[in-house]
Design a protein around this motif. Structure first.
Motif, PDB file in Angstrom:
ATOM      1  N   GLN A   7      -2.678  -6.202   7.692  1.00 40.17           N
ATOM      2  CA  GLN A   7      -2.367  -6.472   9.101  1.00 40.17           C
ATOM      3  C   GLN A   7      -3.598  -7.007   9.822  1.00 40.17           C
ATOM      4  N   TYR A   8      -4.732  -6.393   9.584  1.00 40.74           N
ATOM      5  CA  TYR A   8      -5.968  -6.854  10.211  1.00 40.74           C
ATOM      6  C   TYR A   8      -6.328  -8.261   9.744  1.00 40.74           C
ATOM      7  N   ALA A   9      -6.139  -8.541   8.473  1.00 47.57           N
ATOM      8  CA  ALA A   9      -6.448  -9.876   7.948  1.00 47.57           C
ATOM      9  C   ALA A   9      -5.584 -10.918   8.642  1.00 47.57           C
ATOM     10  N   THR A  27     -17.531 -11.794  14.406  1.00 50.58           N
ATOM     11  CA  THR A  27     -16.706 -10.644  14.035  1.00 50.58           C
ATOM     12  C   THR A  27     -16.574  -9.672  15.208  1.00 50.58           C
ATOM     13  N   VAL A  28     -17.613  -9.556  16.009  1.00 55.13           N
ATOM     14  CA  VAL A  28     -17.563  -8.676  17.181  1.00 55.13           C
ATOM     15  C   VAL A  28     -16.469  -9.150  18.134  1.00 55.13           C
ATOM     16  N   PHE A  40     -14.882  -2.897   9.005  1.00 58.41           N
ATOM     17  CA  PHE A  40     -13.726  -3.169   8.161  1.00 58.41           C
ATOM     18  C   PHE A  40     -13.379  -4.651   8.226  1.00 58.41           C
ATOM     19  N   LEU A  41     -13.438  -5.225   9.422  1.00 60.21           N
ATOM     20  CA  LEU A  41     -13.165  -6.647   9.609  1.00 60.21           C
ATOM     21  C   LEU A  41     -14.152  -7.503   8.820  1.00 60.21           C
ATOM     22  N   LEU A  46     -15.041 -11.377   4.515  1.00 56.69           N
ATOM     23  CA  LEU A  46     -15.769 -11.766   3.297  1.00 56.69           C
ATOM     24  C   LEU A  46     -14.795 -12.008   2.148  1.00 56.69           C
ATOM     25  N   GLU A  47     -13.789 -11.183   2.048  1.00 56.43           N
ATOM     26  CA  GLU A  47     -12.780 -11.372   1.004  1.00 56.43           C
ATOM     27  C   GLU A  47     -12.001 -12.675   1.236  1.00 56.43           C
TER      28      GLU A  47
END
Length: 151
Positions: A7-9, A27-28, A40-41, A46-47
């Motif tokens: 969900q975050y991705a 990212t912030v 976590f983000l 990175l993935e």
């Protein structure tokens, strides 16, 4: 059910898809916009970067941006990257196939037969639905799109 990580991705990719071409966001900023834990983000991004969906840019105007256009990134692709196979049964997986424990005959398995239909419909929708669709398509058109993809 998809994971919180997936969900975050997807939420992060939507934020990136709304940027102007060449624009980057930190990212912030993403974490604040979508209420995602920053550490976590960072792992998620990175993935996604390793899989060629996003790129990072250093410097004062640095951050993350989409590497491919939003209309070329499907929900199915993202879910496979983050959560692994879409199939609910291992015997239906295209990338991680294995025979179900205790199964003697896949062809006559009633449970497999039903979940094969579910899996096929799910793949059809998720492999057609793009990040761009999530942003630009209204609810009624999106519902119609999903029905036609699953048919």
């Amino acid at each position: 059910m998809i994971s919180q990580k997936a969900q975050y991705a997807l939420k992060a990719l939507v934020v990136l898809a709304r940027l102007e071409p060449g624009e980057a966001i930190t990212t912030v900023q993403i974490a604040e916009k979508r209420d995602i834990p920053r550490k976590f983000l960072e792992q998620i991004l990175l993935e996604l970067k390793r899989h060629g969906l996003v790129a990072s840019k250093r410097g004062r105007d640095g951050g993350y941006m989409l590497l491919r256009s939003a209309d070329k990134i499907t929900f199915g692709e993202v879910l496979r990257i983050v959560d692994g196979p879409l199939a609910p049964l291992p015997c239906l997986s295209k990338v991680a196939y294995r025979r179900c424990e205790g199964c003697t005959d896949e062809e006559s398995c009633e449970v497999r037969r039903v979940f094969k239909l579910v899996t096929s419909a799910t793949r059809a929708v998720l492999d057609r639905a793009t990040i761009e669709d999530a942003i630009t398509t209204d609810d009624d058109d999106l519902a119609q799109f999903m029905v036609s993809a699953a048919a």
